[in-house]
Design an enzyme around this catalytic site. Structure first.
Site, PDB file in Angstrom:
ATOM      1  N   ARG A  35      27.639 -19.417  28.114  1.00  0.00           N
ATOM      2  CA  ARG A  35      27.535 -20.668  28.884  1.00  0.00           C
ATOM      3  C   ARG A  35      28.744 -21.580  28.689  1.00  0.00           C
ATOM      4  O   ARG A  35      29.165 -22.250  29.630  1.00  0.00           O
ATOM      5  CB  ARG A  35      26.271 -21.412  28.490  1.00  0.00           C
ATOM      6  CG  ARG A  35      25.056 -20.765  29.105  1.00  0.00           C
ATOM      7  CD  ARG A  35      23.805 -21.490  28.721  1.00  0.00           C
ATOM      8  NE  ARG A  35      22.672 -20.940  29.435  1.00  0.00           N
ATOM      9  CZ  ARG A  35      21.406 -21.037  29.006  1.00  0.00           C
ATOM     10  NH1 ARG A  35      21.142 -21.652  27.876  1.00  0.00           N
ATOM     11  NH2 ARG A  35      20.430 -20.522  29.722  1.00  0.00           N
ATOM     12  N   LYS A 198       4.650 -12.879  34.617  1.00  0.00           N
ATOM     13  CA  LYS A 198       3.644 -13.625  35.369  1.00  0.00           C
ATOM     14  C   LYS A 198       3.879 -13.642  36.868  1.00  0.00           C
ATOM     15  O   LYS A 198       4.946 -14.016  37.327  1.00  0.00           O
ATOM     16  CB  LYS A 198       3.598 -15.065  34.851  1.00  0.00           C
ATOM     17  CG  LYS A 198       3.006 -15.133  33.461  1.00  0.00           C
ATOM     18  CD  LYS A 198       2.597 -16.527  33.130  1.00  0.00           C
ATOM     19  CE  LYS A 198       1.619 -16.526  31.985  1.00  0.00           C
ATOM     20  NZ  LYS A 198       1.340 -17.882  31.515  1.00  0.00           N
ATOM     21  N   GLY A 354      16.964 -15.442  32.483  1.00  0.00           N
ATOM     22  CA  GLY A 354      17.299 -15.078  31.112  1.00  0.00           C
ATOM     23  C   GLY A 354      16.988 -13.644  30.748  1.00  0.00           C
ATOM     24  O   GLY A 354      17.829 -12.941  30.181  1.00  0.00           O
ATOM     25  N   GLY A 377      15.373 -20.756  36.055  1.00  0.00           N
ATOM     26  CA  GLY A 377      14.529 -21.584  36.916  1.00  0.00           C
ATOM     27  C   GLY A 377      15.284 -22.135  38.114  1.00  0.00           C
ATOM     28  O   GLY A 377      14.768 -22.151  39.236  1.00  0.00           O
TER      29      GLY A 377
END
Ligand code: AMP
Length: 396
Positions: A35, A198, A354, A377
């Site tokens: 990053r 999920k 991720g 996200g």
């Protein structure tokens, strides 16, 4: 799109929101610098112009104010070395020290501010806090795609204080261009591969992709909610009962839209969720009661490989199985290899989130992918078609 290339930063003070949320070990050493490295070109461009740079970021999830393990000072040696500059540090992101250090900054110098999330005001999007940060600089640069889906003080509210003086850094502009390329200038067939634990976090993206993709491949634990909707036996596999009807609606809508949905044919099943579990192959629709599916099976890998290799655009988010455990990594590895080969044959591939990025690195295929997003996200919300606060704030 307004980017740092539209501005000459000579003698100007730029405050850059970066994503320096990097993992640190017990000795506070950075264990993955990806990053930080991603943002270095943005910082260098401003320094090369003769500008002054103020860096601000969050690190980890501090609960109540300052905590040693979340201090950004641990990043100073790495930054100084890689920017070839003596990076100064303000141990409080607002207040007198930050103000003085910022006003004394000379052209070509860098100031790093302490963790923004030591103040609750950051996540609350507090206007007054944003104003104090804004008062440190002349120009605002947003280069933190990973937090662009949050309306925090430093990612969006602060932009109000820089009318006509707010731009995207290279990380942000690259992300936007590459994701738009996937979603707008799509070469067909376009295949989206979705996995992970999920279904609840992914169903909206799947529904949104029904308007864009030709093929949708589904793996990971969420495949079992679809399989249950189709009256399959899933044993103890992880499913979300509340989403069975929604999954069925999605399958019906896919049919109406002419989108092919590929669900696994076979699975690797285990008698417990553990590295040391007993495991074997099984039909994906007929899993015995005491067993759980933890990966896609070999026949499925073969079918997915055929679909991936005939694709011209590929989007991947979420592992096909519990790839962290050796016994259940094959499905994720196989899909990663198929994407790498398709890319070699000319397809455009985009990976984000991720876990998928961790997987592609684990299998050492990161150089064989067209574009790896820094967003998890943020990437998913962008694909869902939402306008991200961090992007909106610069464009407005
Ligand atoms: P997500 O954050 O939703 O993308 O989920 C990623 C996680 O899903 C990874 O840690 C995987 O280990 C996990 N996962 C993938 N497949 C399965 C499965 N069949 N059962 C349980 N967990 C899974």
């Amino acid at each position: 799109m307004k980017t740092i290339d539209d501005i000459n930063f000579k003698d100007k003070k730029a405050i850059i929101r970066v994503d320096f949320n990097v993992p640190l070990n017990d000795r506070f050493e950075i264990t993955d610098t990806t990053r930080i490295d991603a943002t270095l070109p943005t910082i260098r461009k401003i320094l090369n112009d003769g500008g002054k740079v103020i860096l601000m970021s969050h690190l980890g999830r501090p609960k109540n104010g300052p905590e040693e393990k979340f201090s950004l000072k641990h990043l100073l040696p790495y930054l100084s070395k890689n920017l070839n500059a003596d990076v100064k540090f303000a141990d409080d992101c607002i207040g007198e020290t930050a103000k003085n250090l910022a006003s004394e900054l000379k052209s070509g110098e860098v100031l790093l501010l302490e963790n923004l999330r030591f103040y609750k005001e950051e996540k609350k999007g507090d206007k007054n806090f944003a104003k104090k940060l804004a008062s440190l600089a002349d120009i605002y640069v947003n280069d933190a795609f990973g937090t662009a889906h949050r309306a925090h003080a430093s990612t969006s509210i602060i932009a109000d204080f820089f009318p006509g003086k707010k731009v995207f850094g290279y990380v942000m502009s690259n992300e936007i261009q590459n994701i738009d390329k996937t979603l707008k200038d799509t070469k067909r067939p376009f295949t989206a591969i979705l996995g992970g634990a999920k279904i609840s976090g992914k169903i909206q993206i799947i529904n949104n992709l029904l308007e864009k993709a030709d093929n949708i491949i589904i793996g990971g634990a969420m495949m079992f909610t679809f399989i249950k909707a189709l009256a399959g036996k899933v044993g103890k596999s992880l499913i979300e009962d509340d989403f069975i009807d929604i999954a069925m609606d999605t399958l019906n809508n896919a049919k109406k839209s002419g989108v092919n949905i590929y669900l696994p044919i076979d699975a690797v099943i285990a008698d417990e969720f553990s590295e040391n579990a007993n495991f074997k192959n099984s039909k994906a629709y007929d899993i015995p009661d005491e067993w759980m599916g933890l990966d896609i099976g070999e026949k499925t890998c073969k079918k997915f490989d055929e679909v991936i290799k005939t694709s011209k655009t590929i989007l991947w988010n979420g592992p096909m199985g519990v790839f962290e455990m050796k016994a259940f990594e094959n499905g994720t590895k196989s899909v990663a290899e198929s994407i790498a080969q398709a890319t070699e044959n000319g397809a455009f591939s985009l990976i984000g989130g991720g876990d998928s990025v961790a997987a592609i690195k684990k299998f050492n295929l990161q150089d064989k992918i067209s574009y790896i997003s820094t967003g998890g996200g943020a990437l998913l919300e962008y694909i869902e078609g939402k306008k991200l606060p961090g992007i909106k704030a610069i464009e407005e």
